[in-house]
Design an enzyme around this catalytic site. Structure first.
Site, PDB file in Angstrom:
ATOM      1  N   HIS A  63       0.805  -1.212   0.000  1.00 32.30           N
ATOM      2  CA  HIS A  63       0.000   0.000   0.000  1.00 32.30           C
ATOM      3  C   HIS A  63       0.846   1.273   0.000  1.00 32.30           C
ATOM      4  O   HIS A  63       0.352   2.365   0.304  1.00 32.30           O
ATOM      5  CB  HIS A  63      -0.937   0.016   1.217  1.00 32.30           C
TER       6      HIS A  63
ATOM      7  N   ASP B 127      -6.971   4.423   9.373  1.00 30.91           N
ATOM      8  CA  ASP B 127      -8.338   4.405   8.851  1.00 30.91           C
ATOM      9  C   ASP B 127      -8.625   3.138   8.045  1.00 30.91           C
ATOM     10  O   ASP B 127      -9.769   2.692   7.976  1.00 30.91           O
ATOM     11  CB  ASP B 127      -8.585   5.629   7.961  1.00 30.91           C
TER      12      ASP B 127
ATOM     13  N   GLU C 211     -11.860  13.400  13.524  1.00 30.84           N
ATOM     14  CA  GLU C 211     -11.277  13.635  12.209  1.00 30.84           C
ATOM     15  C   GLU C 211     -12.137  14.679  11.497  1.00 30.84           C
ATOM     16  O   GLU C 211     -13.022  15.303  12.089  1.00 30.84           O
ATOM     17  CB  GLU C 211     -11.202  12.340  11.388  1.00 30.84           C
TER      18      GLU C 211
END
Length: 595
Positions: free
Chosen positions: A106, A206, A322
């Site tokens: 990723h 997240d 957030e």
């Protein structure tokens, strides 16, 4: 010629590591003789190494989709010893080769890649081949084994360990339990394993389909960081394979220089093969809320107020803070979330909402605050939800959001933490996941965030974007400055994450990879000219001087520890921090020739 180069390269691996190999008749005898040189005929000593084209191709790309580099081979380890043997062989080899650990792939700019003379260690099991070797394969050198990688294991800490970890690690609260996780384990699997015991890690990212070693090599942040700090602040102990092929157990009190260097160290000092992570009782459910703002100052002041409550009891603060910027109304129900409000319709038509409540002069940019409260069910007759409503009501009184813009839902703790994956599945079904992602992640000092808003959100971006833009503050005192991770030198700083995708629709040039990369360059140029003082999160630079500027006062220590633990620059060369590996002459010292 290509076959000869491949055979020569893999023979270096076989001589040093001792593989048992089967290949075509033209090479079988040679490879067999080389393997016997080290008497590695016992199956438990064999390493799983592949040169299959599909495995090489998978290891040559990442989520960013903008960089490609095919390795010489891919290794699939099952133990720390497997990793140590390969890295040790590279360190001892006169010619040498580079090694890079890869989790779920990723990274954004090829940070986990190596050159054609390197080996990728595939730490995570995602997409891992489970094949037996074949005497007709010229590209596969692989031995299937059965013992498997270690699974996450919950451990009860002794009183001495609890005291040691609490004071030396500076945790937000004491902890009695921890989980030992393999470096390639995905966080979602760590969560599932710990939930079986009613426990969970305190700090998250997240997106949960990332590897433990991968996020700990950067920092690992999400909306819980204002209370618990980043994930690296919740690590109690590590097993690390250094660039010399040594397995070292380290913590805040034992081999602490390596421990602090590795956390946020971008893979430069060692490969994390085990992490011991602090746990706390897992909440049962989450009250998940979103509220809208048209005024940036009120939005940021409210966020900063909420994170200032980090030291308050749980009843007097939120558990997650957030936010995101809305410069394109079509993205309000963006791919990062499975949010669906049961108490107020979501997604919402912002234009209709603002018209109904007579809000004007927004400049086309809005802001969404995202907050949660965790709660537990103690018994079937619990009144916890009524108490929760009162706690939320008291906190919301202090906020300055647009009246009538409160959106609420209630989900399980697992569903909240795994919220992004559900949206990922939708995008995959539409062929919109495996596309270029020219992401830009920045830490912006609190003193400059309003200027950043004017110059970027209301300036460079205009009213068009191709992905969510996160923005939320963190408390610097929750970060351990002994670790390698770098933040702005202010007590409060913001993450601004432009998580955009290059998906061209109807010939729109503003969604092309070239356009988005140029726009990123414009944003960085603006930050330099306006002296914003940003620090890159998930950094990517091409010169050592840029890296020296990035690390600032930490550079001298960073360099010194690199020379100590990876003196031949074997590890994580895709980060481009240090010069490429060079051959080692027989008369040279390993500790002085490199770098």
């Amino acid at each position: 010629m290509k076959l000869l180069v491949a055979v020569t390269a893999i023979c270096r691996l076989i001589v040093a590591v001792g593989l048992i190999t089967l290949g075509p008749p033209s090479t079988t005898e040679l490879l067999h003789k080389l393997s016997l040189l080290r008497n590695m005929e016992k199956q438990q000593q064999q390493l799983m190494i592949s040169m299959d084209p599909s495995d090489l191709a998978a290891a040559s790309t990442d989520f960013g989709g903008t960089a490609r580099s095919e390795p010489m081979a891919v290794m699939y380890p099952e133990t720390a010893d497997d990793v140590a043997r390969l890295v040790g062989a590279a360190y001892e080899s006169e010619g040498g080769w580079t090694v890079s650990a890869r989790g779920h792939g990723h990274s954004i700019n090829g940070q986990a890649q190596v050159s054609k003379h390197g080996v990728v260690i595939q730490m995570s099991e995602v997409g891992q081949p489970r094949r037996k070797i074949s005497s007709t394969s010229t590209n596969l050198i692989l031995m299937t084994r059965t013992r498997g990688r270690p699974r996450p294991r919950v451990v009860l800490l002794s009183e001495q360990e609890q005291e040691e970890y609490y004071y030396s690690a500076g945790l937000s609260s004491s902890t009695s339990y921890a989980v030992d996780a393999w470096g390639g384990e995905l966080w979602v699997d760590v969560l599932r394993a710990t939930l079986e015991h009613g426990l969970a890690p305190k700090s998250w990212t997240d997106y949960l389909y990332l590897s433990v070693g991968g996020t700990l090599s950067n920092a690992g942040i999400s909306g819980q960081a204002f209370i618990h700090g980043p994930q690296i602040s919740n690590v109690l102990q590590l097993d690390v394979v250094t660039g010399k092929g040594e397995v070292v157990t380290c913590s805040h009190q034992h081999n602490s220089d390596l421990f602090h260097a590795v956390l946020g160290g971008l893979g430069q000092f060692g490969i994390i093969t085990r992490a011991r992570i602090a746990l706390h009782p897992a909440p049962h459910r989450v009250r998940w809320m979103r509220v809208l703002y048209s005024n940036f100052t009120e939005f940021t002041e409210d966020q900063e107020y909420l994170i200032s409550l980090h030291g308050e009891p749980a009843s007097k603060r939120f558990d997650y803070v957030e936010g995101f910027v809305i410069v394109d109304e079509g993205l309000i129900n963006n791919w990062r979330s499975s949010f669906f409000s049961t108490h107020n319709p979501w997604p919402v038509n912002i234009s209709s909402l603002l018209s109904a409540i007579n809000v004007t002069g927004t400049g086309g940019v809005f802001y969404c605050l995202e907050i949660t409260k965790n709660y537990y069910f103690t018994d079937p007759h619990s009144t916890v939800e009524g108490e929760l409503d009162e706690e939320i009501k008291a906190l919301m009184k202090r906020l300055h959001y647009i009246p009538g813009s409160v959106f609420t839902t209630d989900v399980s703790y697992l569903d909240f933490l795994d919220r992004v994956h559900k949206a990922e599945l939708k995008l995959r079904s539409k062929g919109l996941w495996e596309v270029p992602h020219p992401w830009l992640n920045l830490f912006v000092p609190r003193s400059k965030i309003s200027e950043f808003d004017r110059g970027v959100f209301k300036g460079i971006l205009g009213n068009k974007t191709t992905g969510p833009i996160l923005i939320y503050p963190m408390n610097r005192n929750k970060w351990d400055d002994r670790m390698s991770a770098v933040t702005p030198d202010e007590e409060v700083f913001y993450l601004v994450a432009l998580l955009r995708s290059a998906v061209v629709k109807d010939g729109d040039e503003t969604q092309t990879l070239e356009y988005l990369e140029n726009e990123n360059s414009r944003i960085l140029k603006f930050c330099r000219q306006a002296n914003i003082g940003i620090k890159h999160y998930l950094p990517h630079y091409t010169t050592q001087q840029e890296w020296m500027n990035h690390f600032g006062d930490k550079w001298e220590q960073f360099y010194s520890l690199k020379m100590r633990y990876d003196p031949r620059n074997i590890l994580a060369t895709g980060q481009r921090i240090f010069p490429p590996l060079a051959p080692l002459s027989s008369s040279s010292s390993k500790t002085t020739t490199w770098l």
